[in-house]
Design an enzyme around this catalytic site. Sequence first.
Site, PDB file in Angstrom:
ATOM      1  N   ASN A   1     -16.788   6.924   7.526  1.00 51.91           N
ATOM      2  CA  ASN A   1     -17.465   6.455   6.490  1.00 51.91           C
ATOM      3  C   ASN A   1     -18.158   4.995   6.916  1.00 51.91           C
ATOM      4  O   ASN A   1     -17.289   4.003   7.062  1.00 51.91           O
ATOM      5  CB  ASN A   1     -16.735   6.358   5.251  1.00 51.91           C
ATOM      6  CG  ASN A   1     -17.460   5.526   4.045  1.00 51.91           C
ATOM      7  OD1 ASN A   1     -18.851   5.284   4.038  1.00 51.91           O
ATOM      8  ND2 ASN A   1     -16.736   5.028   3.077  1.00 51.91           N
ATOM      9  N   TRP A   2     -19.479   5.254   7.342  1.00 54.27           N
ATOM     10  CA  TRP A   2     -20.052   4.169   7.955  1.00 54.27           C
ATOM     11  C   TRP A   2     -20.582   3.140   6.853  1.00 54.27           C
ATOM     12  O   TRP A   2     -21.274   2.013   7.237  1.00 54.27           O
ATOM     13  CB  TRP A   2     -21.228   4.679   8.621  1.00 54.27           C
ATOM     14  CG  TRP A   2     -21.053   5.330   9.822  1.00 54.27           C
ATOM     15  CD1 TRP A   2     -19.506   5.691  10.308  1.00 54.27           C
ATOM     16  CD2 TRP A   2     -21.769   6.279  10.883  1.00 54.27           C
ATOM     17  NE1 TRP A   2     -19.643   6.431  11.447  1.00 54.27           N
ATOM     18  CE2 TRP A   2     -21.131   6.835  11.577  1.00 54.27           C
ATOM     19  CE3 TRP A   2     -23.240   6.186  10.814  1.00 54.27           C
ATOM     20  CZ2 TRP A   2     -21.847   7.654  12.838  1.00 54.27           C
ATOM     21  CZ3 TRP A   2     -23.845   7.017  11.612  1.00 54.27           C
ATOM     22  CH2 TRP A   2     -23.085   7.778  12.780  1.00 54.27           C
ATOM     23  N   LYS A   3     -20.226   3.258   5.773  1.00 56.20           N
ATOM     24  CA  LYS A   3     -20.769   2.418   4.622  1.00 56.20           C
ATOM     25  C   LYS A   3     -22.034   1.828   4.604  1.00 56.20           C
ATOM     26  O   LYS A   3     -22.907   2.538   5.173  1.00 56.20           O
ATOM     27  CB  LYS A   3     -19.694   1.468   4.379  1.00 56.20           C
ATOM     28  CG  LYS A   3     -18.170   1.873   4.183  1.00 56.20           C
ATOM     29  CD  LYS A   3     -17.217   0.874   3.934  1.00 56.20           C
ATOM     30  CE  LYS A   3     -15.900   1.565   3.755  1.00 56.20           C
ATOM     31  NZ  LYS A   3     -14.765   0.500   3.411  1.00 56.20           N
TER      32      LYS A   3
ATOM     33  N   GLU B   1      -6.972   6.363  -0.853  1.00 59.41           N
ATOM     34  CA  GLU B   1      -7.250   5.123  -0.346  1.00 59.41           C
ATOM     35  C   GLU B   1      -6.624   4.103  -0.873  1.00 59.41           C
ATOM     36  O   GLU B   1      -7.458   3.717  -1.946  1.00 59.41           O
ATOM     37  CB  GLU B   1      -8.763   4.834  -0.005  1.00 59.41           C
ATOM     38  CG  GLU B   1      -9.297   6.105   0.753  1.00 59.41           C
ATOM     39  CD  GLU B   1     -10.800   5.668   1.424  1.00 59.41           C
ATOM     40  OE1 GLU B   1     -10.898   5.667   2.643  1.00 59.41           O
ATOM     41  OE2 GLU B   1     -11.525   4.895   0.727  1.00 59.41           O
TER      42      GLU B   1
ATOM     43  N   GLU C   1     -15.173   1.429  -3.854  1.00 59.04           N
ATOM     44  CA  GLU C   1     -16.112   0.426  -3.693  1.00 59.04           C
ATOM     45  C   GLU C   1     -17.119   0.684  -4.786  1.00 59.04           C
ATOM     46  O   GLU C   1     -17.667   0.057  -5.525  1.00 59.04           O
ATOM     47  CB  GLU C   1     -16.725   0.269  -2.287  1.00 59.04           C
ATOM     48  CG  GLU C   1     -15.938  -0.574  -1.356  1.00 59.04           C
ATOM     49  CD  GLU C   1     -15.829  -0.049   0.205  1.00 59.04           C
ATOM     50  OE1 GLU C   1     -16.970   0.711   0.488  1.00 59.04           O
ATOM     51  OE2 GLU C   1     -14.921  -0.442   0.910  1.00 59.04           O
TER      52      GLU C   1
ATOM     53  N   SER D   1      -7.629   0.907   6.587  1.00 57.87           N
ATOM     54  CA  SER D   1      -7.325   0.380   7.728  1.00 57.87           C
ATOM     55  C   SER D   1      -6.738   1.419   8.908  1.00 57.87           C
ATOM     56  O   SER D   1      -5.843   0.912   9.518  1.00 57.87           O
ATOM     57  CB  SER D   1      -6.642  -0.772   7.590  1.00 57.87           C
ATOM     58  OG  SER D   1      -7.105  -1.890   6.853  1.00 57.87           O
TER      59      SER D   1
ATOM     60  N   HIS E   1     -15.623   6.674  -4.227  1.00 54.09           N
ATOM     61  CA  HIS E   1     -14.989   5.697  -3.329  1.00 54.09           C
ATOM     62  C   HIS E   1     -14.621   4.658  -4.262  1.00 54.09           C
ATOM     63  O   HIS E   1     -15.308   4.118  -5.127  1.00 54.09           O
ATOM     64  CB  HIS E   1     -15.847   5.378  -2.306  1.00 54.09           C
ATOM     65  CG  HIS E   1     -15.284   4.492  -1.359  1.00 54.09           C
ATOM     66  ND1 HIS E   1     -14.985   3.203  -1.100  1.00 54.09           N
ATOM     67  CD2 HIS E   1     -14.617   4.938   0.314  1.00 54.09           C
ATOM     68  CE1 HIS E   1     -14.425   2.610  -0.182  1.00 54.09           C
ATOM     69  NE2 HIS E   1     -14.168   3.778   0.821  1.00 54.09           N
TER      70      HIS E   1
ATOM     71  N   GLY F   1     -10.097  -2.501   4.543  1.00 56.26           N
ATOM     72  CA  GLY F   1     -10.792  -3.558   5.381  1.00 56.26           C
ATOM     73  C   GLY F   1      -9.978  -4.605   5.198  1.00 56.26           C
ATOM     74  O   GLY F   1     -10.584  -5.725   5.670  1.00 56.26           O
TER      75      GLY F   1
ATOM     76  N   GLY G   1     -13.072   3.731   7.918  1.00 49.96           N
ATOM     77  CA  GLY G   1     -14.095   2.899   7.702  1.00 49.96           C
ATOM     78  C   GLY G   1     -14.580   1.925   9.156  1.00 49.96           C
ATOM     79  O   GLY G   1     -15.205   2.660   9.871  1.00 49.96           O
ATOM     80  N   GLY G   2     -14.192   0.881   8.922  1.00 48.16           N
ATOM     81  CA  GLY G   2     -14.503   0.012  10.084  1.00 48.16           C
ATOM     82  C   GLY G   2     -14.348   0.761  11.538  1.00 48.16           C
ATOM     83  O   GLY G   2     -15.192   0.351  12.391  1.00 48.16           O
TER      84      GLY G   2
HETATM   85  P1  13P Z   1     -11.139   0.641   6.469  1.00 50.13           P
HETATM   86  O1  13P Z   1     -10.885   1.688   7.364  1.00 50.13           O
HETATM   87  O2  13P Z   1     -12.535  -0.084   6.924  1.00 50.13           O
HETATM   88  O3  13P Z   1     -10.157  -0.029   5.971  1.00 50.13           O
HETATM   89  O4  13P Z   1     -11.788   1.481   5.391  1.00 50.13           O
HETATM   90  C1  13P Z   1     -11.531   2.599   4.785  1.00 50.13           C
HETATM   91  C2  13P Z   1     -12.463   3.279   3.654  1.00 50.13           C
HETATM   92  O5  13P Z   1     -12.757   2.685   2.955  1.00 50.13           O
HETATM   93  C3  13P Z   1     -13.087   4.490   4.115  1.00 50.13           C
HETATM   94  O6  13P Z   1     -13.477   4.996   2.862  1.00 50.13           O
END
Ligand code: 13P
Length: 253
Positions: A13-15, A170, A100, A215, A98, A176, A236-237
Amino acid sequence: MTNSQRRPLIAGNWKMHKTIAESVALARAVAETRIGPRTDVVVAPVFTALAAVSKALEGSAVGLSAQNLYWEAQGAFTGELSAAMLLDAGCKYVIIGHSERRQFFAETDATVAKKSRAALSSGLVPIICVGETLSEREAGITFEVIGRQLDAALAVIEERELGSVVIAYEPVWAIGTGKTAKSSDAQLAHAYLRDRIRNRVGPAADLVRILYGGSVKADNAAELLAQPDIDGALVGGASLDADAFGRIIRAAG
Ligand code: 13P
C-alpha cells in the site's frame, strides 16, 4: 501459513506517495523481483499512477490495486471513482476501509460494506481492513471491535464470493509506528477472525485470505507469515522500497 487452499498474498500500500514516474519505476523494480510460484504480489499506487503502472506491469506476475473506490457506478459524485473505472485502469484489487480512511475521511462500517459490495459485484477483489486502536486494545475490546468491523462486511458478501475476499488485520497502533504485533498476538486475532467467518459460513472460511498489516518489515515478515492463519501481509512503508519489499515477498516463499 499452512493451509494449501490459500496462496500467500503480499500487498504494498503506497498510500499518498510517489509521482507517476516514480510509481512506474518502483512497479518495474517489483516486477523484476523473484516471486515464488505460490505467492501473489500486488501494489497499490495513487490513483493518478494506476493506468501507467498497469501498463508497466503488463506481462508480469504483479497485480494492481487501488486504495479506495466509491460504490456508485457513475454520476454527480465529484472527486470519486467507481469500481468500473478502476477495472478500466487495470486494477484487480481495491483496498477498502483502511484505518486512515476511517480516521481521516469518516469511513464507517456501513460505507465499508457498500464499497465491498460494489467491488465484488464488479469483479474487483476487496482487501477489507479491520483493526483496533491503542485505546481499544488497552480497554480489552480488540475482538469486539474487529468482530463488529468484520460482521459489517460479511453481511453483504455471499458465501460463493469468499474465495475472492481478502481481509487485512491492521492494528492501528502498529501502523507506521515501528511497533509490530507479536506474531502470537497477530495469530490470535487472525484465528479469531477466521472462526467468526466459520461460524457464519462454515468451511468456506478456509478460502478467505487474512493479511497482517502494521510495520511489516523484511526482518519480521518470516515469523509473521509462519503463523497458520496469517496468509500474507499488507505493507506500507517498507513497500516503497523495492529491495525491502522484495525481501518480504521472498519471506512468503
Ligand atoms: P506500515 O507498514 O507503514 O506500518 O503501514 C501499514 C499499513 O497501513 C498498510 O496498509
